[in-house]
Design an enzyme around this catalytic site. Structure first.
Site, PDB file in Angstrom:
ATOM      1  N   TYR A 170    -134.739 -55.530 -30.989  1.00 58.78           N
ATOM      2  CA  TYR A 170    -135.042 -55.358 -32.410  1.00 58.78           C
ATOM      3  C   TYR A 170    -136.312 -54.532 -32.524  1.00 58.78           C
ATOM      4  CZ  TYR A 170    -136.744 -56.296 -37.092  1.00 58.78           C
ATOM      5  OH  TYR A 170    -137.215 -56.144 -38.368  1.00 58.78           O
ATOM      6  N   GLU A 222    -135.978 -50.325 -40.028  1.00 61.35           N
ATOM      7  CA  GLU A 222    -135.534 -51.366 -39.110  1.00 61.35           C
ATOM      8  C   GLU A 222    -134.371 -50.871 -38.260  1.00 61.35           C
ATOM      9  OE1 GLU A 222    -135.108 -55.962 -40.005  1.00 61.35           O
ATOM     10  OE2 GLU A 222    -133.253 -54.933 -40.499  1.00 61.35           O
TER      11      GLU A 222
END
Ligand code: ADP
Ligand code: MG
Length: 386
Positions: A109, A197
């Protein structure tokens, strides 16, 4: 402003953040052409909606050949995709991204947000890729490595190393990871993002680091300096009333109650919503027509509130400063003439030219209830909608 994954990936490419080869399609035939134009298969067909969790909802389909891509696109385009983020009503899929499937060794991530407490952008990285970061933060916060960036100094090399080492990335990929993070950070700053993101960022079998997903949110307040980005907005993904309000430069947010509220000034609008709640009712919207609103803007705001079928009563709360009460009254009357008003309207007016405003409303022959103060207005409207 939210944008689609395929648009986010176009931006990533401009900033030299590597993404899988692919292209967007609006029809199954186009999807097949995209697949044919790519150097190799297999492929994935990805539904383009402004919500994550598409994998779980069935919006991401593998396909071995261009023929299969066409079939998968046929299933996905036109479907109402329900994911944990769309709510039960789901979203209509109108486009798909067709890209080369990657052989994934590990998912990470990587996300950048502005930390308002610190007043700095913060880069977060985690070895728990593919999972929602909120969940990781709640269960295993130690798996999230953070670096806050001093805007005056910029991102420093030791910080990208901390992030990459912190998530256990193999040392031979350190240079690539530093470049990846630095380029994403440059994108975040240059485009005035509120969120960038990459979930997941993957290490592939061929040793590449790729952005497999892209969620880029742009700060609406900065769009005036990115005219090329404003066109990325997809009105289909917006609430229709919010879209309409935006066209008229109104600050409007749809909520779940049944009391429509039109107020000038964001602070007064918040206070009005509190009073509506305190009186036992729920606001249907937040609407700040702005300090310098014209009669026309007031009319537009009123029309938008009234076109919300859930609205059972309207509270107009205006403090006449720059927007004088007489102008407001003219705006309301103009709007009432344009649209059918089938619900009670409570008006609280105070400030510049208040007597003139009241007189205009009285003489209009239309039925408004004039309240003596804010609390009285909130109580009256709450009683009427119940
Ligand atoms: P969402 O977050 O909406 O579920 P993602 O783009 O993150 O969508 O994709 C979900 C999962 O689908 C990924 O974690 C990955 O396992 C798989 N996936 C997505 N794109 C690809 C791709 N190009 N190649 C292989 N797998 C993919
Ligand atoms: Mg994702």
């Amino acid at each position: 402003m939210k944008i689609h994954e395929y648009q986010g990936k176009d931006l990533l490419q401009k900033f030299n953040v590597p993404v899988p080869a692919g292209g967007v399609a609006e029809t199954p035939a186009q999807a097949r052409q995209v697949a044919e134009s790519l150097e190799r298969g297999p492929f994935v067909v990805k539904a383009q909606i402004h919500a994550g969790g598409r994998g779980k909802g069935g919006g991401i389909k593998p396909a071995a050949t261009p023929m299969e891509v066409e079939k998968a696109a046929d299933q996905v385009i036109g479907m109402t995709l329900v994911t944990p983020q769309t709510g039960p009503e789901g979203r209509l899929v109108q486009k798909v991204l067709v890209e080369q499937a990657q052989v994934i060794v590990k998912e990470y991530y990587l996300g950048i947000v502005v930390d308002r407490g610190l007043g700095r952008p913060v880069i977060m990285m985690s070895s728990a890729g593919g999972m929602e970061i909120e969940e990781v933060a709640a269960r295993t916060p130690e798996l999230i490595i953070k670096e806050a960036v001093d805007p005056a100094v910029g991102l420093l090399p030791y910080q990208t190393r901390n992030l990459a080492f912190g998530v256990g990335l193999p040392a031979e990929h350190l240079r690539a990871a530093s470049g990846f993070i630095t380029n994403l950070f440059n994108l975040f700053v240059s485009l005035d993002c509120s969120l960038a993101e990459i979930n997941p960022l993957v290490l592939t079998a061929s040793g590449e680091l790729l952005a497999l997903d892209a969620k880029i949110n742009l700060d609406d307040n900065a769009l005036f300096r990115h005219h090329d980005l404003a066109s990325l907005e997809d009105p289909e993904e917006m609430d229709p009333l919010e879209h309409e309000a935006k066209k008229h430069h109104l600050n409007y947010i749809r909520l779940n109650g049944n009391v429509g509220a039109m107020v000038n000034g964001a602070g007064l609008a918040m206070a009005t919503m509190d009073l509506i709640k305190a009186a036992g009712a729920e606001p249907a919207n937040f609407l700040d027509v702005g300090g310098g609103a014209s009669a026309e803007m007031v009319a537009n705001g009123f029309r938008i509130i009234l076109s919300d079928s859930r609205v059972k009563g309207v509270l107009i709360n205006i403090f006449g400063g720059i927007l004088r009460c007489d102008r407001l009254a003219e705006g309301v009357i103009q709007a009432v003439k344009e649209v059918q008003v089938n619900v009670p309207v409570i008006i609280r007016l105070e400030g510049t030219n208040v007597d003139e405003g009241r007189r205009i409303l009285d003489e209009s022959g239309l039925t408004f209830t004039v309240a003596k103060d804010m609390q009285d207005a909130a109580r009256k409207v709450a009683a009427l909608v119940q």
